[in-house]
Scaffold this motif. Structure first.
Motif, PDB file in Angstrom:
ATOM      1  N   TYR A   1       9.015  -4.624  -1.124  1.00 52.41           N
ATOM      2  CA  TYR A   1       9.185  -3.179  -1.253  1.00 52.41           C
ATOM      3  C   TYR A   1       7.791  -2.537  -1.259  1.00 52.41           C
ATOM      4  O   TYR A   1       6.827  -3.162  -1.665  1.00 52.41           O
ATOM      5  N   PRO A   2       7.726  -1.234  -0.829  1.00 57.76           N
ATOM      6  CA  PRO A   2       6.396  -0.597  -0.739  1.00 57.76           C
ATOM      7  C   PRO A   2       6.124   0.311  -1.935  1.00 57.76           C
ATOM      8  O   PRO A   2       7.047   0.807  -2.590  1.00 57.76           O
ATOM      9  N   GLU A   3       4.825   0.574  -2.196  1.00 59.50           N
ATOM     10  CA  GLU A   3       4.375   1.563  -3.176  1.00 59.50           C
ATOM     11  C   GLU A   3       3.259   2.385  -2.545  1.00 59.50           C
ATOM     12  O   GLU A   3       2.416   1.866  -1.819  1.00 59.50           O
ATOM     13  N   LEU A   4       3.311   3.748  -2.859  1.00 60.42           N
ATOM     14  CA  LEU A   4       2.307   4.661  -2.350  1.00 60.42           C
ATOM     15  C   LEU A   4       1.260   4.881  -3.454  1.00 60.42           C
ATOM     16  O   LEU A   4       1.619   5.259  -4.579  1.00 60.42           O
ATOM     17  N   VAL A   5       0.030   4.686  -3.114  1.00 59.31           N
ATOM     18  CA  VAL A   5      -1.067   4.771  -4.103  1.00 59.31           C
ATOM     19  C   VAL A   5      -1.964   5.943  -3.719  1.00 59.31           C
ATOM     20  O   VAL A   5      -2.367   6.087  -2.556  1.00 59.31           O
ATOM     21  N   LEU A   6      -2.258   6.864  -4.732  1.00 63.72           N
ATOM     22  CA  LEU A   6      -3.129   8.019  -4.510  1.00 63.72           C
ATOM     23  C   LEU A   6      -4.585   7.569  -4.556  1.00 63.72           C
ATOM     24  O   LEU A   6      -5.052   7.030  -5.564  1.00 63.72           O
TER      25      LEU A   6
ATOM     26  N   PHE B   1       3.205   5.461  -6.578  1.00 64.70           N
ATOM     27  CA  PHE B   1       4.534   6.107  -6.469  1.00 64.70           C
ATOM     28  C   PHE B   1       5.458   5.186  -5.674  1.00 64.70           C
ATOM     29  O   PHE B   1       5.177   4.887  -4.493  1.00 64.70           O
ATOM     30  N   PRO B   2       6.519   4.630  -6.294  1.00 64.02           N
ATOM     31  CA  PRO B   2       7.422   3.708  -5.560  1.00 64.02           C
ATOM     32  C   PRO B   2       8.157   4.430  -4.429  1.00 64.02           C
ATOM     33  O   PRO B   2       8.537   5.597  -4.543  1.00 64.02           O
ATOM     34  N   LEU B   3       8.336   3.704  -3.345  1.00 60.24           N
ATOM     35  CA  LEU B   3       9.052   4.225  -2.178  1.00 60.24           C
ATOM     36  C   LEU B   3      10.309   3.387  -1.924  1.00 60.24           C
ATOM     37  O   LEU B   3      10.393   2.224  -2.334  1.00 60.24           O
TER      38      LEU B   3
ATOM     39  N   ARG C   1      -2.487   5.372   0.428  1.00 63.97           N
ATOM     40  CA  ARG C   1      -2.352   4.079   1.088  1.00 63.97           C
ATOM     41  C   ARG C   1      -1.077   3.431   0.561  1.00 63.97           C
ATOM     42  O   ARG C   1      -0.546   3.846  -0.464  1.00 63.97           O
ATOM     43  N   VAL C   2      -0.570   2.379   1.262  1.00 65.00           N
ATOM     44  CA  VAL C   2       0.668   1.737   0.869  1.00 65.00           C
ATOM     45  C   VAL C   2       0.380   0.285   0.536  1.00 65.00           C
ATOM     46  O   VAL C   2      -0.456  -0.369   1.167  1.00 65.00           O
ATOM     47  N   ILE C   3       1.054  -0.229  -0.481  1.00 70.07           N
ATOM     48  CA  ILE C   3       0.926  -1.618  -0.930  1.00 70.07           C
ATOM     49  C   ILE C   3       2.308  -2.251  -0.863  1.00 70.07           C
ATOM     50  O   ILE C   3       3.306  -1.642  -1.282  1.00 70.07           O
ATOM     51  N   THR C   4       2.389  -3.500  -0.318  1.00 69.19           N
ATOM     52  CA  THR C   4       3.664  -4.221  -0.202  1.00 69.19           C
ATOM     53  C   THR C   4       3.762  -5.205  -1.351  1.00 69.19           C
ATOM     54  O   THR C   4       2.872  -6.042  -1.543  1.00 69.19           O
ATOM     55  N   HIS C   5       4.869  -5.139  -2.119  1.00 69.90           N
ATOM     56  CA  HIS C   5       5.110  -6.025  -3.256  1.00 69.90           C
ATOM     57  C   HIS C   5       6.318  -6.898  -2.977  1.00 69.90           C
ATOM     58  O   HIS C   5       7.203  -6.526  -2.196  1.00 69.90           O
ATOM     59  N   ASN C   6       6.345  -8.098  -3.615  1.00 66.96           N
ATOM     60  CA  ASN C   6       7.466  -9.039  -3.475  1.00 66.96           C
ATOM     61  C   ASN C   6       8.341  -8.994  -4.719  1.00 66.96           C
ATOM     62  O   ASN C   6       7.844  -8.992  -5.844  1.00 66.96           O
ATOM     63  N   ARG C   7       9.679  -8.996  -4.480  1.00 69.99           N
ATOM     64  CA  ARG C   7      10.617  -9.079  -5.602  1.00 69.99           C
ATOM     65  C   ARG C   7      10.900 -10.538  -5.890  1.00 69.99           C
ATOM     66  O   ARG C   7      10.527 -11.442  -5.133  1.00 69.99           O
TER      67      ARG C   7
ATOM     68  N   ASN D   1      13.129 -11.503   8.453  1.00 64.96           N
ATOM     69  CA  ASN D   1      13.308 -10.385   7.549  1.00 64.96           C
ATOM     70  C   ASN D   1      11.997  -9.607   7.444  1.00 64.96           C
ATOM     71  O   ASN D   1      10.985  -9.956   8.047  1.00 64.96           O
ATOM     72  N   ILE D   2      12.002  -8.511   6.637  1.00 67.60           N
ATOM     73  CA  ILE D   2      10.833  -7.639   6.495  1.00 67.60           C
ATOM     74  C   ILE D   2       9.690  -8.414   5.836  1.00 67.60           C
ATOM     75  O   ILE D   2       9.885  -9.047   4.786  1.00 67.60           O
ATOM     76  N   GLN D   3       8.501  -8.274   6.450  1.00 69.12           N
ATOM     77  CA  GLN D   3       7.338  -8.983   5.951  1.00 69.12           C
ATOM     78  C   GLN D   3       6.226  -8.060   5.456  1.00 69.12           C
ATOM     79  O   GLN D   3       5.433  -8.438   4.606  1.00 69.12           O
ATOM     80  N   ASN D   4       6.246  -6.768   5.975  1.00 68.03           N
ATOM     81  CA  ASN D   4       5.105  -5.932   5.624  1.00 68.03           C
ATOM     82  C   ASN D   4       5.479  -4.462   5.816  1.00 68.03           C
ATOM     83  O   ASN D   4       6.371  -4.116   6.604  1.00 68.03           O
TER      84      ASN D   4
END
Length: 796
Positions: free
Chosen positions: A191-196, A152-154, A179-185, A166-169
């Motif tokens: 940007y973060p994503e929430l994973v069930l 689920f994108p946050l 849990r949350v996963i950090t992705h790079n644009r 700048n933001i790193q994590n």
């Protein structure tokens, strides 16, 4: 050692010159210079003199200065030292935003010769900003049957810093399901994503709250947080259920539009979309749709328009509740309208009589009815009028009333009545209606005209012009219309010596009085008459008033000399002894004036004299007296002209001539003047004879009085003991001897004290202390006519 640099500078100047010929400007690079953001103002950046290879004197001579784009002076050049300093504190994020590197371009301009160098200043970033989430709370709705591994994108956070600052994590607070996963644009942002990680159960945990943290790469690192609220969405397996199947509500009819009638409530054990309920009316009638409205979310039912108990007593409608899955439930609303006292009584006048005649017995003025559409006590009414009015309310048939007069009315007391009929119901609160009617009272001729005064006194100056307005009378009539129209007239009088119609007239419309003839004060000093005022009513009423007209005197009569007479056949000669002392009374000029007041005040003065200064005239009484001792040189015959003048405006006058004969004593024979000798042969005039007889009588009476006075004095001398006292004879002299007009200088009678001074040798006598009683002018004139002997005795 300086050959190389100087040679390079000359080459550069030549190059600039040729470039300026071919192009508009030439440029050379300086720097780059760098500075850390937020460095204080005035901080050292670089030594520009060293980079330009110029001495300090040459920098001043060539007027080296900094040119900025956009007129933003970030730097300043200190020519004395050649140092380039910060002109203000720099904020990299404000100057360049997310652009990296942050470069500020400026130019260095030199003159003599003209040279321009391109330079740049790099602003380095520091970690002075923390990550910030746009949303302080992130809400996610996740169905309870979602499979594990679903991402689920946050919303990502923002950090104004760049690079490693700048933001790193991203991290998430500890939990059992996510849990949350950090992705790079592609642009480098993260940007973060929430994973069930574990399946959800709404009945076990309908909502989960987590904390999302964003960290930058600064030293020390900065961070920002946001709350993540996860709502577990259920599936639709239950229909909505109302708490009541029947809602019975009572609402007052005066409730305003928008008033809350009732709130219906249904529940659904499902959650999310399936547990969300919307409310609607089920098959409502057109009247219900216009009268009521339901809030689909809250179930509040409100009024759309005003309800009226007198129109509709109750409303009934079904309310349906539907959830997000299409399942529904139903209940019934029964709305009963409660009557309130919202209708004031109504007054309807069926008959009205106005105006009504005064002095009439009981009269029906108005008939009216009362109604109230409310029910119960709200529809019961009572009626009343003001207590201070001569009217009564009498109940008639149902809800009908008759307004009648309580007594006879008097229009002069009050011509109009404003009657307020007040009708009050018995409701709570009580409502009342006021209906105003105006009743006029018509006039009856029951009042006679009344003069403003019972008597009027008018003044008019004599010798007036005919038709002169001399005054007015005024009468008022409290009646109205023709009954109040007053006509004035002169009432006949039998007491007036002169016909009234020949003296005055009156204007019948306004009561103005006019003198018809020229009035003479001496002939008619006053007269009175009555005037009448009659109205035009039927029958006509009248009244009268007394008018007294006083004629004011005008100075239209000159003084008239009574003594000495000027029309006598022989002039009157006064004898004066030469031994007379100053102040010796020679004679007295007697004059009258037919006018009155100050117009009859007479004054005397000596106009001409044979011997000026020998005689004098008293101004107020006309007495002619000697002013000095007589001498042998004074002519024996003296002629005096005395002027008699009144005090009118303008003054009128008359003159009289006196003949005075100076003698050595009263025994000296009388020497007639030449004029008398010329007329001695003429036959005697009857008037002259009368005068002579009167003079002889008066002289004899005078001599007799003197002898009596002397005898009495001699008799009393022995007892008195003092010589020189004056003896006053008892009683009065005959009145007819000195009777003259009351407007002259002599009164009806005079009483003189006669004083014979012993030892003087001149036998002098004097008159003094006259007593002046009041008398009328008519009596004086009549007395003179009846006593012709007065003409010969007036000189005493």
């Amino acid at each position: 050692m300086e050959t190389g640099p100087m040679h390079n500078r000359r080459q550069r100047q030549v190059l600039v010159f040729f470039v300026c010929l071919s192009m508009s400007w030439g440029s050379a690079d300086l720097g780059p210079y760098s500075v850390v953001e937020e460095t204080e103002k005035g901080s050292f950046v670089a030594n520009l003199a060293k980079d330009l290879e110029l001495g300090l004197a040459e920098m001043a001579t060539r007027a080296v200065r900094i040119i900025y784009q956009g007129n933003k002076e970030h730097l300043q050049l200190k020519v004395q030292t050649g140092d380039l300093l910060l002109n203000e504190k720099l904020d990299r994020e404000e100057l360049c935003g997310p652009t990296e590197p942050c470069i500020l371009h400026f130019q260095v301009l030199m003159e003599k010769p003209l040279e321009i160098f391109q330079a740049e200043l790099r602003v380095k970033d520091i970690n002075d900003h923390s990550p910030v989430f746009n949303e302080r709370e992130i809400i996610l709705k996740i169905p309870e049957n979602s499979p594990t591994g679903t991402a689920f994108p946050l919303s990502n956070a923002l950090d104004l810093d760049v690079g490693s600052n700048n933001i790193q994590n991203y991290t998430i607070s500890p939990n059992f399901h996510f849990r949350v996963i950090t992705h790079n644009r592609s642009d480098g942002r993260k940007y973060p994503e929430l994973v069930l990680d574990k399946e959800l159960d709404r009945e076990e945990e309908p909502e989960i709250s987590l904390t999302l943290t964003a960290l930058d790469g600064g030293s020390p690192p900065r961070y920002g947080t946001a709350q993540v609220r996860i709502e577990v969405v259920d599936i639709n397996d239950n229909a909505p259920q109302f708490q009541q199947l029947l809602y019975k509500v009572h609402i007052p009819e005066n409730s305003p539009v928008g008033s809350l009638v009732v709130t219906v409530s249904a529940s659904d054990v499902d959650s999310g979309l399936y547990g969300k309920i919307s409310y609607t009316f089920f098959q409502p009638s057109e009247d219900i749709s216009k009268t009521l409205e339901v809030n689909p979310e809250t179930g509040e039912i409100r009024l759309r328009k005003q309800i009226d108990f007198e129109t509709v007593l109750s409303y009934e409608v079904d309310v349906k509740a539907t959830d997000g899955g299409g399942l529904s439930g139903k209940c019934t609303l029964l709305l009963q309208v409660v009557d309130v006292n919202d209708n004031p009584p109504e007054v309807t006048v069926s008959a009205l009589t106005s105006p009504i005649p005064e002095n009439s017995p009981e009269i029906a003025v108005a008939v009216f009815s009362v109604s109230d559409p409310d029910s119960g006590d709200n529809g019961k009414t009572t009626s009343s009028i003001q207590d201070d009015l001569p009217f009564l309310l009498k109940p008639s048939v149902k809800n009908f009333y008759t307004l009648v007069t309580e007594r006879t009315l008097d229009r002069e007391e009050r011509a109009e009545y404003n009657i307020t009929i007040t009708v009050t119901d018995m409701g709570t609160p009580r409502l009342k209606t006021e209906h105003n009617i105006t009743v006029l009272v018509s006039d009856v001729n029951d009042n006679a005209p009344a003069f403003t005064q019972t008597s009027y006194t008018l003044w008019v100056r004599e010798n007036n012009s005919p038709a002169l307005h001399i005054g007015s009378v005024s009468a008022t009539d409290t009646d109205a219309g023709a009954n109040a129209q007053v006509t004035y007239s002169l009432l006949p009088s039998s007491d007036s010596p002169v016909p009234l119609a020949s003296l005055v007239s009156i204007n019948p419309d306004n009561g103005h009085l006019f003198a018809l003839t020229s009035l003479d004060y001496e002939a008619l000093r006053a007269f009175e008459f009555r005037v009448g005022a009659t109205d035009r009513g039927s029958p006509a009423l009248s009244s009268q008033a007394l008018v007294r007209v006083l004629v004011a005197d005008a100075n239209d009569n000159a003084p008239f000399v009574l003594y000495p007479l000027q029309n006598a056949s022989a002039p009157c000669t006064e004898l004066v002894p030469r031994a007379a002392e100053p102040g010796y009374l020679v004679t007295k000029v007697v004059a009258v004036d037919g006018d009155a007041g100050q117009n009859a005040w007479l004054s005397y003065q000596l106009l001409k004299a044979t011997e000026p200064g020998l005689f004098g005239v008293w101004a107020h009484n006309g007495e002619v007296r000697t002013a000095r001792l007589l001498s042998e040189r004074d002519a024996p015959k003296q002629r005096l002209v005395v002027l008699v003048k009144d005090n009118g405006e303008p003054p009128l006058s008359a003159s009289v001539t006196l003949h005075v004969l100076l003698v050595d004593g009263f025994s000296q024979p009388y020497l007639p003047p030449p004029e008398a000798e010329a007329t001695a042969a003429a036959p005697a005039d009857p008037l002259t004879v009368y005068l002579v007889v009167a003079l002889a009588s008066v002289s004899s009476l005078f001599l007799f009085s003197v002898l009596v006075f002397v005898a009495v004095r001699l008799c009393r001398r022995g007892g008195a003991g003092s010589a020189g006292r004056c003896l006053v004879p008892e009683g009065h002299f005959p009145g007819h001897l000195v009777d003259v007009s009351g407007t002259g200088t002599l009164s009806q009678s005079y009483q003189y004290e006669v004083c014979l001074m012993g030892g003087t040798g001149t036998n002098e006598f004097k008159f003094f202390k006259p007593i002046l009683p009041n008398f009328s002018s008519k009596g004086i004139v009549r007395e003179v006519e009846e006593n012709p002997s007065f003409q010969g005795s007036a000189g005493i």
